[in-house]
Structure formats: structure tokens, C-alpha cells
Design a protein around this motif. Structure first.
Motif, PDB file in Angstrom:
ATOM      1  N   ALA A   1      74.003 -72.312  98.377  1.00 46.64           N
ATOM      2  CA  ALA A   1      74.665 -73.517  98.896  1.00 46.64           C
ATOM      3  C   ALA A   1      76.076 -73.692  98.330  1.00 46.64           C
ATOM      4  N   GLY A   2      76.441 -72.885  97.339  1.00 50.27           N
ATOM      5  CA  GLY A   2      77.768 -73.032  96.717  1.00 50.27           C
ATOM      6  C   GLY A   2      77.819 -74.127  95.671  1.00 50.27           C
ATOM      7  N   LYS A   3      76.632 -74.616  95.263  1.00 48.00           N
ATOM      8  CA  LYS A   3      76.585 -75.678  94.233  1.00 48.00           C
ATOM      9  C   LYS A   3      76.380 -75.064  92.843  1.00 48.00           C
TER      10      LYS A   3
ATOM     11  N   ASP B   1      83.867 -65.276  82.084  1.00 48.29           N
ATOM     12  CA  ASP B   1      84.435 -65.960  83.245  1.00 48.29           C
ATOM     13  C   ASP B   1      83.345 -66.724  83.982  1.00 48.29           C
ATOM     14  N   GLY B   2      83.747 -67.845  84.564  1.00 49.58           N
ATOM     15  CA  GLY B   2      82.790 -68.668  85.314  1.00 49.58           C
ATOM     16  C   GLY B   2      81.990 -69.595  84.418  1.00 49.58           C
ATOM     17  N   PHE B   3      82.332 -69.662  83.175  1.00 49.22           N
ATOM     18  CA  PHE B   3      81.637 -70.545  82.241  1.00 49.22           C
ATOM     19  C   PHE B   3      82.599 -70.902  81.126  1.00 49.22           C
ATOM     20  N   PRO B   4      82.677 -72.161  80.682  1.00 53.00           N
ATOM     21  CA  PRO B   4      81.987 -73.313  81.245  1.00 53.00           C
ATOM     22  C   PRO B   4      82.626 -73.810  82.545  1.00 53.00           C
TER      23      PRO B   4
ATOM     24  N   SER C   1      80.124 -62.313  82.958  1.00 56.07           N
ATOM     25  CA  SER C   1      80.385 -63.142  84.138  1.00 56.07           C
ATOM     26  C   SER C   1      79.115 -63.928  84.418  1.00 56.07           C
ATOM     27  N   LEU C   2      79.219 -65.248  84.330  1.00 56.61           N
ATOM     28  CA  LEU C   2      78.011 -66.032  84.540  1.00 56.61           C
ATOM     29  C   LEU C   2      77.494 -65.886  85.969  1.00 56.61           C
ATOM     30  N   GLY C   3      78.432 -65.813  86.934  1.00 56.67           N
ATOM     31  CA  GLY C   3      78.027 -65.621  88.335  1.00 56.67           C
ATOM     32  C   GLY C   3      77.256 -64.316  88.494  1.00 56.67           C
TER      33      GLY C   3
ATOM     34  N   GLY D   1      90.641 -65.055  91.114  1.00 61.40           N
ATOM     35  CA  GLY D   1      90.791 -63.731  90.497  1.00 61.40           C
ATOM     36  C   GLY D   1      90.403 -63.740  89.035  1.00 61.40           C
ATOM     37  N   LYS D   2      89.678 -64.786  88.610  1.00 63.52           N
ATOM     38  CA  LYS D   2      89.316 -64.852  87.191  1.00 63.52           C
ATOM     39  C   LYS D   2      88.388 -63.699  86.788  1.00 63.52           C
ATOM     40  N   GLY D   3      87.503 -63.303  87.687  1.00 64.64           N
ATOM     41  CA  GLY D   3      86.603 -62.179  87.403  1.00 64.64           C
ATOM     42  C   GLY D   3      87.403 -60.879  87.296  1.00 64.64           C
TER      43      GLY D   3
ATOM     44  N   VAL E   1      70.502 -74.649  82.649  1.00 63.32           N
ATOM     45  CA  VAL E   1      70.259 -73.263  83.078  1.00 63.32           C
ATOM     46  C   VAL E   1      71.490 -72.423  82.742  1.00 63.32           C
ATOM     47  N   ALA E   2      72.677 -72.960  83.070  1.00 59.52           N
ATOM     48  CA  ALA E   2      73.912 -72.203  82.814  1.00 59.52           C
ATOM     49  C   ALA E   2      74.088 -71.941  81.322  1.00 59.52           C
ATOM     50  N   ILE E   3      73.855 -72.954  80.498  1.00 58.64           N
ATOM     51  CA  ILE E   3      74.075 -72.770  79.054  1.00 58.64           C
ATOM     52  C   ILE E   3      73.042 -71.800  78.469  1.00 58.64           C
TER      53      ILE E   3
ATOM     54  N   LEU F   1      73.790 -64.620  87.060  1.00 58.73           N
ATOM     55  CA  LEU F   1      72.895 -65.415  87.916  1.00 58.73           C
ATOM     56  C   LEU F   1      72.485 -64.634  89.158  1.00 58.73           C
ATOM     57  N   ARG F   2      73.441 -63.892  89.751  1.00 58.05           N
ATOM     58  CA  ARG F   2      73.091 -63.090  90.933  1.00 58.05           C
ATOM     59  C   ARG F   2      72.074 -62.011  90.567  1.00 58.05           C
ATOM     60  N   GLU F   3      72.220 -61.446  89.377  1.00 60.65           N
ATOM     61  CA  GLU F   3      71.269 -60.423  88.924  1.00 60.65           C
ATOM     62  C   GLU F   3      69.877 -61.052  88.767  1.00 60.65           C
TER      63      GLU F   3
ATOM     64  N   GLU G   1      80.098 -81.104  80.384  1.00 60.34           N
ATOM     65  CA  GLU G   1      78.867 -80.967  79.603  1.00 60.34           C
ATOM     66  C   GLU G   1      78.722 -79.535  79.069  1.00 60.34           C
ATOM     67  N   GLN G   2      78.958 -78.558  79.945  1.00 64.71           N
ATOM     68  CA  GLN G   2      78.861 -77.155  79.517  1.00 64.71           C
ATOM     69  C   GLN G   2      79.902 -76.849  78.440  1.00 64.71           C
ATOM     70  N   ALA G   3      81.112 -77.422  78.602  1.00 59.71           N
ATOM     71  CA  ALA G   3      82.186 -77.143  77.643  1.00 59.71           C
ATOM     72  C   ALA G   3      81.817 -77.675  76.258  1.00 59.71           C
TER      73      ALA G   3
HETATM   74  P1  AMP Z   1      81.062 -67.010  90.649  1.00 54.15           P
HETATM   75  O1  AMP Z   1      80.578 -65.602  90.750  1.00 54.15           O
HETATM   76  O2  AMP Z   1      81.724 -67.308  89.329  1.00 54.15           O
HETATM   77  O3  AMP Z   1      81.905 -67.420  91.832  1.00 54.15           O
HETATM   78  O4  AMP Z   1      79.741 -67.948  90.679  1.00 54.15           O
HETATM   79  C1  AMP Z   1      78.868 -67.916  91.797  1.00 54.15           C
HETATM   80  C2  AMP Z   1      77.884 -69.070  91.740  1.00 54.15           C
HETATM   81  O5  AMP Z   1      77.090 -69.003  90.547  1.00 54.15           O
HETATM   82  C3  AMP Z   1      78.493 -70.470  91.705  1.00 54.15           C
HETATM   83  O6  AMP Z   1      78.860 -70.935  92.989  1.00 54.15           O
HETATM   84  C4  AMP Z   1      77.317 -71.270  91.112  1.00 54.15           C
HETATM   85  O7  AMP Z   1      76.290 -71.469  92.062  1.00 54.15           O
HETATM   86  C5  AMP Z   1      76.772 -70.307  90.068  1.00 54.15           C
HETATM   87  N1  AMP Z   1      77.443 -70.481  88.760  1.00 54.15           N
HETATM   88  C6  AMP Z   1      78.267 -69.587  88.152  1.00 54.15           C
HETATM   89  N2  AMP Z   1      78.688 -70.049  86.978  1.00 54.15           N
HETATM   90  C7  AMP Z   1      78.135 -71.273  86.814  1.00 54.15           C
HETATM   91  C8  AMP Z   1      78.173 -72.283  85.795  1.00 54.15           C
HETATM   92  N3  AMP Z   1      78.924 -72.130  84.697  1.00 54.15           N
HETATM   93  N4  AMP Z   1      77.470 -73.417  85.978  1.00 54.15           N
HETATM   94  C9  AMP Z   1      76.722 -73.592  87.063  1.00 54.15           C
HETATM   95  N5  AMP Z   1      76.632 -72.708  88.071  1.00 54.15           N
HETATM   96  C10 AMP Z   1      77.323 -71.545  87.955  1.00 54.15           C
END
Ligand code: AMP
Length: 216
Positions: free
Chosen positions: A57-59, A86-89, A32-34, A14-16, A65-67, A37-39, A93-95
Motif C-alpha cells: 500500500a506504500g504505507k 538507508d530508509g531508517f529512521p 537498507s530497511l526496505g 536515490g538514497k539507496g 517492527v521497523a526498529i 522488509l522485502r526479503e 519515534e524511530q529516530a
Molecule cells: P524503500 O525501499 O526504502 O523505498 O522502502 C519500501 C517500503 O518499506 C516503504 O514504503 C515502507 O512500507 C517500508 N519501510 C521501509 N523502511 C521503513 C521504516 N523505516 N519504517 C516503516 N516502514 C518502512
């Protein structure tokens, strides 16, 4: 110095949702980093092309790329008075890179709100999660169903299940979280920044705890 709040926790904690409540209360943007990335995947940008396979893949996408995505977002002028992210770091390494970036931009990392829940609750929540492709509103078939099946209450847009919200991929995301993200708990706790919040309560109760923890 402008304050920065990080929302951390396993997928489905529920962080988002909490970040979306906290940002307007503080009057700052929510990043939101997620979502970014989805965008990027939807828009087929260069970052999106790299990220797609990792997301499906959920990885985690590679740290650089994230930073880069985070840096681009937080250097926008809307963030000059601070932001909630949210979702970062998500890795040590990211932190470390994030600390450097915040120092360079003269931001103050105020608190890292770590929302904690168990894998059972995560599975229940995420397999039932549906998001609006129009406005991004989030529903849950069990706990917070839309009034009309498949349709957003807010804007009438179609509701979709995220590609990575299947049971198989959720388990991968949880393992990735345990291995790569939990070291951050120690890192931020040592720095005196960590606040732990019980994420298993209803959304509004969690938000009360979040607000109390940061004195707003
Ligand atoms: P979330 O929406 O936060 O659940 O993120 C969805 C997906 O985006 C994750 O499963 C990763 O594939 C990617 N992702 C989001 N944030 C990061 C991050 N800080 N570092 C690497 N991958 C990320």
C-alpha cells in the motif's frame, strides 16, 4: 567509536543508490530497511507477514517492527566498525529509538545525508525503475536502461518492477514521506547532524557532493 551514516530523503531520491556507493568507500556494510522488509516478505517470515500489506500500500510498517528489524541488522558483528543505513529512521519515534540504540551500542551518528528532489523527478524515476531479482542491481528504462530489455547487465537475471513503484502507490509513499518523515529534517538539523544534498543531479555528481560533505 564507530561512525554511522544515515541516508534520508523521499522515495526515489536515490538514497539507496548513494548508500550502495558510500558503504564500500567507507569499508562498512550497507543496510537498507526496505530491502530487509522485502526479503522478509519473500521469505514469508513473521515480520514479512506483518509487513506485506504496508509495503504493497506504500504505507510505513509499524515503528516497533521497523526498529526491531533495524536493531537485528545493526547488532550483527559485520557492523562493529560502523555502517551506512538507508530508509531508517523514517518517523520521529524511530529516530528517538534509534538514538537510544546507537547510544547503547556505542555508535556515533556522524551525519544524516538528506537527499532532496521534487515529486516530478520522483515520478519519472520510479515508474521507470527496474531491479534485478537475482543481484539487486537497479536500472531505469529512461536514464539507465539495461543493454537487453528485461535482463540484468550484471548477472543476466530477470528485471522486475517493484509492486510499490506504480504511480498510484508512489503518490501515497510521497504523502507518507511528507507527513511522517519530514519532521526528521528539523530533528537532525537541531542536533547538528543534517547535511542537505541536491538529489536531482546525475548519480556520480550527487556522490561527489555526498563525499565532499563528509570529507572523504
Ligand atoms: P524503500 O525501499 O526504502 O523505498 O522502502 C519500501 C517500503 O518499506 C516503504 O514504503 C515502507 O512500507 C517500508 N519501510 C521501509 N523502511 C521503513 C521504516 N523505516 N519504517 C516503516 N516502514 C518502512
Amino acid at each position: 567509536m564507530a561512525d554511522v551514516f544515515v541516508l534520508a530523503g523521499p522515495p526515489g531520491s536515490g538514497k539507496g543508490t548513494q548508500a550502495k556507493l558510500l558503504a564500500p568507500k567507507l569499508g562498512v556494510p550497507h543496510i537498507s530497511l526496505g530491502d530487509l522488509l522485502r526479503e522478509a516478505v519473500r521469505n514469508r517470515t513473521r515480520v514479512g507477514e506483518i509487513a506485506k500489506g504496508y509495503l504493497d500500500a506504500g504505507k510505513l510498517v509499524p515503528d516497533q517492527v521497523a526498529i526491531d528489524v533495524a536493531e537485528e541488522a545493526v547488532t550483527k558483528k559485520e557492523c562493529k566498525n560502523g555502517f551506512v543505513i538507508d530508509g531508517f529512521p523514517r518517523t520521529l519515534e524511530q529516530a528517538v529509538l534509534f538514538d537510544k540504540l546507537l547510544g547503547k551500542l556505542k555508535f556515533n551518528l556522524k551525519k544524516v545525508l538528506y537527499i532532496d528532489i521534487s515529486l516530478n523527478v520522483i515520478l519519472q524515476r520510479l515508474t521507470g525503475r527496474r531491479s534485478c531479482s537475482g543481484c539487486g542491481a537497479v536500472f531505469n528504462l529512461q536514464f539507465n536502461p539495461p543493454r537487453k530489455e528485461g535482463t540484468c547487465d550484471e548477472c543476466g537475471g530477470p528485471l522486475r518492477q517493484r509492486h510499490d513503484d506504480t504511480e498510484e502507490v508512489i503518490k501515497v509513499r510521497y504523502d507518507v514521506y511528507r507527513e511522517q518523515t519530514t519532521p526528521l529534517i528539523k530533528y537532525y538539523s537541531k542536533a547538528g547532524k543534517l547535511v542537505q544534498i541536491d538529489g536531482s543531479k546525475p548519480v556520480n555528481d550527487v556522490f561527489k557532493d555526498v563525499s565532499e560533505a563528509i570529507g572523504i
